[in-house]
Enzyme design. Structure first.
Site, short mmCIF file in Angstrom:
data_model
loop_
_atom_site.label_atom_id
_atom_site.label_comp_id
_atom_site.label_asym_id
_atom_site.label_seq_id
_atom_site.Cartn_x
_atom_site.Cartn_y
_atom_site.Cartn_z
CG HIS A 185 -2.30 0.53 0.94
ND1 HIS A 185 -2.74 1.76 1.37
CD2 HIS A 185 -3.35 0.01 0.25
CE1 HIS A 185 -3.98 1.97 0.99
NE2 HIS A 185 -4.38 0.92 0.29
CG HIS A 285 -6.60 -0.68 -7.98
ND1 HIS A 285 -7.28 0.51 -7.82
CD2 HIS A 285 -6.24 -1.08 -6.74
CE1 HIS A 285 -7.33 0.80 -6.54
NE2 HIS A 285 -6.71 -0.13 -5.86
#
Length: 382
Positions: A185, A285
């Site tokens: 992340h 994504h």
């Protein structure tokens, strides 16, 4: 046929939907949003649509170039997300006009279905072993989780050990052959990322995602030299030009463009095809809503190097509303043995429940990502 009007709907949990209507009654839907900046993207859509009212919606390539090139200042998450949602809606219209799914207009299917993965844990992952066992029992063959909490540039081995404990719990829970994606992340800086990738090899992850922030992609060179685990990145990259250096440098194994952030169907088809020429896989994504997922699946269908698709059902962000709540037939995203079939309906292949969209717009949302700080008070990467 001309574009007659459009509407925007800010709906929970954190999404923005766009409806474009033509003078022939054909309607297209898109999902232009940056998580945490829905109102800002909404304003950008309003500005871009000024130049599209009265135009033929079928001229998608020209409209894309108008939106991207004619503004002088270009790129970035806000403008590209606005373009993305408009582009999705125009492709939805085009498919409905020709009574064909978008993938047929892009050259036809290279596959009938694609593997999907399910999120487990939350922003601060906990109880991931049990969560992984639960989603695998539902038929998923791959999971993804946040690997770490916040980390300083150089941090303690205690935090490294905590990551290993979580990954070990997942691997022990699901067995040796379930895919595990570990999302750093962008919370991890190069010194700690080098340690983590080496330690994680024993658990044979499917991939490691965003081991460093995309603005530090040059650091991937050092990380790649420390591990054989596939490296994935790209959710915060917004155009073919952003991906160009990543691909030519050769340090990424999997790219993850987001079809609601990286220029929509038009641009992401090109980005993923660019990656194929570098023998790089694609895993788009998509922690977003049903329109974004439908757009992803239409592009996945046509790209040989797409191998797995993110989807948001049950993700920790979906509080109050979830992926299937806004579509008429939720069987279109029916997951079987870890795969989902490519929708074959006209356009994006889904029917939006407009009555429910309008009802939920009255509730709306003002979703913001958490703000994290280190113990010393400095801002941490979320």
């Amino acid at each position: 046929m001309k574009i007659k009007s459009y509407e925007l709907f800010q709906v929970p949990p954190r999404w923005l939907f766009l409806k474009i209507e033509t003078d022939e009654g054909i309607v297209g839907w898109g999902e232009p949003v940056i998580e945490g900046k829905a109102a800002t993207v909404k304003a950008a859509v309003d500005e871009l649509m000024e130049n599209l009212i009265g135009k033929d919606p079928l001229d998608i390539e020209d409209h894309w170039n108008l939106m991207y090139r004619a503004g002088f200042y270009r790129g970035g998450p806000i403008l590209m997300s606005a373009i993305s949602g408009i582009d999705q809606a125009l492709w939805d219209i085009k498919g409905k006009y020709y009574n064909a799914p978008v993938h047929q207009l892009l050259g036809g299917k290279a596959r009938d279905s694609i593997k999907v993965y399910s999120w487990i844990g939350g922003d601060r992952p906990s109880d991931v072993g049990e969560a992984a066992k639960e989603v695998v029992s539902k038929g998923f063959t791959a999971v993804k989780m946040n690997g770490t909490e916040e980390l300083q540039y150089v941090d303690s081995y205690e935090k490294i050990d905590q990551v290993m404990e979580r990954i070990a719990a997942v691997r022990e829970s699901v067995g040796p052959h379930i895919g595990i994606g570990i999302d750093f992340h962008g919370r991890v800086h190069k010194p700690m990322a080098k340690i983590l990738v080496k330690e994680l090899e024993a658990y044979r992850p499917m991939f490691i995602e965003e081991p460093v922030l995309p603005e530090n992609n040059e650091a991937l060179r050092d990380i790649v030299n420390h591990t054989a685990i596939p490296i994935a990145t790209g959710e915060r990259m917004y155009s073919k030009w952003d991906f160009k250096k990543l691909l030519t440098d050769g340090y990424a194994d999997i790219i993850q463009p987001d079809l609601s952030h990286a220029g929509g169907i038009t641009e992401c088809k090109k980005i993923i095809s660019m990656a194929e020429a570098f023998d790089v896989a694609a895993a788009p994504h998509c922690p977003l809503g049903p329109i974004a997922l439908a757009a992803c699946l239409q592009v996945d269908a046509t790209c040989h190097n797409a191998f797995i698709q993110e989807q948001s059902l049950g993700i920790h962000y979906n509080q109050g509303s979830d992926l299937l709540d806004y579509i008429v037939d939720n069987q279109v995203f029916k997951y079987e043995e870890g795969y989902v079939k490519i929708p074959d309906g006209a356009g994006l292949g889904i029917e939006i429940n407009e009555d429910h969209v309008r009802k939920m717009t009255e509730i709306g949302h003002n979703w913001r990502n958490p703000v994290w700080r280190h113990k010393d008070g400095s801002i941490a990467e979320w």
